[in-house]
Write a protein that holds these residues in place. Structure first.
Motif, short mmCIF file in Angstrom:
data_model
loop_
_atom_site.label_atom_id
_atom_site.label_comp_id
_atom_site.label_asym_id
_atom_site.label_seq_id
_atom_site.Cartn_x
_atom_site.Cartn_y
_atom_site.Cartn_z
N VAL A 71 30.38 -45.20 71.50
CA VAL A 71 30.63 -44.15 70.55
C VAL A 71 30.92 -45.05 69.04
CG1 VAL A 71 32.22 -42.28 69.74
CG2 VAL A 71 31.42 -42.42 72.22
N LEU A 72 31.68 -45.92 69.20
CA LEU A 72 32.02 -46.68 68.00
C LEU A 72 30.79 -47.37 67.57
CD1 LEU A 72 35.89 -47.95 68.68
CD2 LEU A 72 35.05 -45.96 66.92
N ALA A 73 30.03 -47.89 68.12
CA ALA A 73 28.87 -48.45 68.04
C ALA A 73 27.77 -47.74 66.98
CB ALA A 73 28.16 -49.16 68.95
N MET A 74 27.99 -46.36 67.62
CA MET A 74 27.11 -45.44 66.89
C MET A 74 27.91 -44.93 65.62
SD MET A 74 25.34 -43.33 70.23
CE MET A 74 26.85 -42.88 70.94
N LEU A 75 29.02 -44.55 65.70
CA LEU A 75 29.80 -44.06 64.95
C LEU A 75 30.03 -45.01 63.53
CD1 LEU A 75 31.23 -41.51 63.67
CD2 LEU A 75 33.30 -42.40 64.77
N LEU A 76 29.92 -46.28 63.70
CA LEU A 76 30.16 -47.25 62.54
C LEU A 76 28.94 -47.98 61.98
CD1 LEU A 76 33.44 -48.81 64.04
CD2 LEU A 76 33.09 -47.23 62.22
N ASP A 77 27.86 -47.25 62.56
CA ASP A 77 26.33 -47.63 61.89
C ASP A 77 26.01 -49.27 62.34
OD1 ASP A 77 26.24 -45.16 60.48
OD2 ASP A 77 27.18 -46.10 58.91
N VAL A 78 26.54 -49.55 63.71
CA VAL A 78 26.10 -50.67 64.12
C VAL A 78 24.82 -50.71 64.97
CG1 VAL A 78 26.63 -52.73 65.83
CG2 VAL A 78 28.37 -51.92 64.31
N ASP A 116 21.28 -49.02 66.09
CA ASP A 116 20.10 -48.32 65.46
C ASP A 116 19.58 -47.13 65.97
OD1 ASP A 116 18.57 -49.13 67.43
OD2 ASP A 116 17.89 -51.08 66.67
N ASP A 117 18.58 -46.48 65.62
CA ASP A 117 18.30 -45.23 66.09
C ASP A 117 18.10 -45.41 67.54
OD1 ASP A 117 18.89 -44.05 63.75
OD2 ASP A 117 16.72 -43.96 63.10
N HIS A 118 17.14 -46.55 67.85
CA HIS A 118 16.79 -46.50 69.33
C HIS A 118 17.90 -46.82 70.34
CE1 HIS A 118 14.65 -48.13 72.79
NE2 HIS A 118 15.29 -49.08 72.91
N GLN A 119 18.83 -47.72 69.84
CA GLN A 119 19.94 -47.68 70.78
C GLN A 119 20.94 -46.47 70.58
OE1 GLN A 119 21.36 -50.98 68.17
NE2 GLN A 119 20.58 -52.57 69.67
N CYS A 120 21.05 -45.66 69.68
CA CYS A 120 21.58 -44.46 69.81
C CYS A 120 20.88 -43.63 70.72
CB CYS A 120 21.69 -43.80 68.40
SG CYS A 120 22.95 -44.38 67.12
N ARG A 121 19.68 -43.44 70.91
CA ARG A 121 19.13 -42.63 71.78
C ARG A 121 19.13 -43.16 73.22
NH1 ARG A 121 15.14 -42.80 67.73
NH2 ARG A 121 14.13 -44.32 68.92
N CYS A 122 19.09 -44.37 73.49
CA CYS A 122 19.42 -45.02 74.78
C CYS A 122 20.80 -44.62 75.28
CB CYS A 122 19.27 -46.32 74.85
SG CYS A 122 17.51 -47.06 74.53
N VAL A 123 21.85 -44.80 74.46
CA VAL A 123 23.27 -44.40 74.87
C VAL A 123 23.49 -42.82 75.08
CG1 VAL A 123 25.50 -44.39 74.11
CG2 VAL A 123 24.09 -46.66 73.67
N ASP A 124 22.68 -41.99 74.29
CA ASP A 124 22.85 -40.72 74.25
C ASP A 124 22.27 -40.21 75.68
OD1 ASP A 124 24.02 -40.16 71.89
OD2 ASP A 124 22.12 -39.59 71.10
N ASP A 125 21.13 -40.92 76.11
CA ASP A 125 20.56 -40.56 77.27
C ASP A 125 21.28 -41.03 78.52
OD1 ASP A 125 18.20 -39.35 75.85
OD2 ASP A 125 16.91 -41.39 75.92
N HIS A 126 21.95 -42.24 78.29
CA HIS A 126 22.63 -42.62 79.41
C HIS A 126 23.78 -41.71 79.58
CE1 HIS A 126 24.34 -45.47 82.41
NE2 HIS A 126 25.53 -45.45 81.75
N ILE A 127 24.58 -41.34 78.70
CA ILE A 127 25.58 -40.47 78.70
C ILE A 127 25.16 -39.06 79.30
CG2 ILE A 127 27.18 -39.12 77.32
CD1 ILE A 127 27.56 -41.37 75.23
N ALA A 128 24.11 -38.61 78.96
CA ALA A 128 23.69 -37.29 79.51
C ALA A 128 23.16 -37.49 80.91
CB ALA A 128 22.61 -36.70 78.42
N GLY A 129 22.53 -38.59 81.37
CA GLY A 129 21.97 -38.64 82.64
C GLY A 129 23.07 -39.48 83.70
N GLU A 130 24.05 -40.07 83.28
CA GLU A 130 24.96 -40.91 84.30
C GLU A 130 26.27 -40.86 84.34
OE1 GLU A 130 23.48 -42.57 86.67
OE2 GLU A 130 21.23 -42.19 85.96
N ILE A 131 26.56 -40.31 82.89
CA ILE A 131 28.03 -40.28 82.57
C ILE A 131 28.65 -39.20 82.68
CG2 ILE A 131 29.91 -41.06 80.72
CD1 ILE A 131 28.40 -43.12 82.32
N VAL A 132 27.84 -38.00 82.01
CA VAL A 132 28.75 -36.65 81.82
C VAL A 132 28.19 -35.72 83.00
CG1 VAL A 132 28.87 -34.26 80.60
CG2 VAL A 132 29.10 -36.68 79.59
#
Length: 422
Positions: A272-279, A281-297
């Motif tokens: 979350v901090l990697a996204m919030l602190l602008d580390v 990029d857009d592609h990486q944010c989408r990958c993490v969002d997809d992982h959260i939606a598909g595997e974490i929550v």
């Protein structure tokens, strides 16, 4: 205190969900003459000013525009500075009434120093309180020196001992991503203060910021490309990780590495901090969002666990986890950091989503924080639990946690267009 902002109409309690008002009320209950205590509950040592907790609660206070809470943010930071250790250590927690101060348990808490600097920088940015800034220059410089020493090999990354940050009974140590991301924001804060005081940038500080962001991106995002990135911290470790981390390559940020290898579990707060602190990029944010939606929550509750997957008695890490605790073992499967669901982490995720324009998804997670905070404690609603059990969704840990309230405020303020960090 100078230039105290007035509450603006966009953030008025009347226009916010009930969870906002309840969260504001709890932060007021956490206020003391010395700043925010972690919880008004008489549990363990939570009725103390904590370096980590009070700074996070301070961030929520700043975006709430509640004058009394903003003042409590300042009081917390001043208390922490008053009890700073001889080498620059910021207390893990302190009880000013008895002068009892702790800089950590079996190891120091590195992130207490990191959150303190971030809290000072954001309080000053919000209020432009020059008297406060001048008073904090010496404590901040001591922290800056200490953090440099904690790099050990002067190669840009902090080395975190076991139990050295908020996951203080979990199996993470070495070059932990969560702490490096906070360190990046710390260095940005020092740059901003230097520019303000001297009217120009500091080349060394600016270079360290750029260098650290590059190191984070090179070493913690293991992509599927064949080429090893420039500035890999240790090429042999990186190559081993790339071969072993097939499930996480190009999917999420790696949680840590140490002289013996990489960790492979999903660290929600770090991602979350990697996204919030602008580390990220857009592609990486989408990958993490997809992982959260598909595997974490899991879909029943919109809350993120501290770490995933859960460590069970069948896993090779189980024996080590059982030995990692201060007083009593808390990390049974789906509890505490071992798969427990945290309003704190989820509130920061909602802030990240709102910042990126993902308003509908941010609202879903903000509502998940409110639903968790609404759960009963001692027969009364709005218990603000520390975490929820990962499968039973029952309250766990300490009740009336200030940073669970802070999570709700951060989420709602972000949805209203406020930003936590410059």
């Amino acid at each position: 205190m100078s230039n105290q902002p007035e509450a603006d109409s966009d953030n008025s309690a009347a226009e916010k969900p009930d969870g906002w008002r309840r969260a504001i009320d709890l932060l007021h209950a956490c206020r003391t003459e010395h700043g925010f205590v972690a919880s008004p509950s008489d549990t363990h040592n939570y009725r103390r000013v904590w370096g980590r907790d009070s700074s996070i609660m301070g961030l929520a206070a700043l975006v709430s525009d509640d004058a009394e809470l903003v003042d409590a943010c300042r009081q917390s930071l001043e208390t922490l500075a008053e009890y700073q250790g001889p080498h620059g250590e910021i207390p893990s927690n302190v009880d000013p009434a008895t002068d009892r101060v702790s800089y950590g348990g079996t190891a120091g808490r590195v992130d207490a120093d990191l959150w303190f600097v971030i809290g000072c920088g954001e309080y000053w940015r919000h209020t432009r309180d020059e008297e406060f800034l001048q008073a904090m220059l010496d404590p901040l410089e001591k922290v800056r020196f200490l953090l440099g020493a904690w790099e050990f090999n002067t190669r840009g990354l902090l080395y975190i001992p076991p139990t050295g940050d908020w996951a203080d009974e979990y199996l993470q140590s070495g070059y932990v991503l969560y702490d490096q991301l906070l360190y990046l924001q710390v260095l940005r804060t020092f740059c901003r203060i230097h520019r303000h005081l001297h009217g120009s940038g500091n080349y060394d500080l600016d270079d360290r910021v750029a260098r650290l962001k590059h190191l984070i991106r090179a070493n913690y995002w293991i992509d599927k490309q064949d080429k090893v990135p420039d500035d890999v911290y240790h090429e042999v470790l990186y190559e081993k990780a790339r071969g072993a981390a097939e499930h996480s390559r190009g999917v999420f940020w790696m949680p840590f590495f140490s002289p013996v290898g990489y960790g492979y579990r999903f660290d929600s707060m770090a991602n979350v901090l990697a996204m919030l602190l602008d580390v990220a990029d857009d592609h990486q944010c989408r990958c993490v969002d997809d992982h959260i939606a598909g595997e974490i929550v899991d879909g029943e509750v919109n809350l993120l666990p501290a770490f995933a997957p859960v460590i069970t008695p069948k896993d090779e890490d189980w024996q080590d986890l059982q030995m990692t605790f201060s007083h009593t073992f808390k990390n049974a499967p789906h509890e505490y950091h071992n798969g427990g669901l945290w309003p704190l982490v989820t509130g920061f995720y909602a802030a990240s989503l709102a910042k990126r324009g993902e308003t509908e998804l941010a609202r879903r997670y903000a509502d998940g924080v409110h639903a968790a905070n609404r759960l009963e404690a001692d027969g009364e609603p709005w218990g603000f639990p520390e975490y929820l059990h990962g499968t039973e969704h029952t309250p766990g840990g300490t009740k009336h946690m200030g940073w669970s309230a802070a999570a709700a405020i951060v989420a709602e303020a972000s949805l209203a267009g406020r930003r936590l960090f410059e």
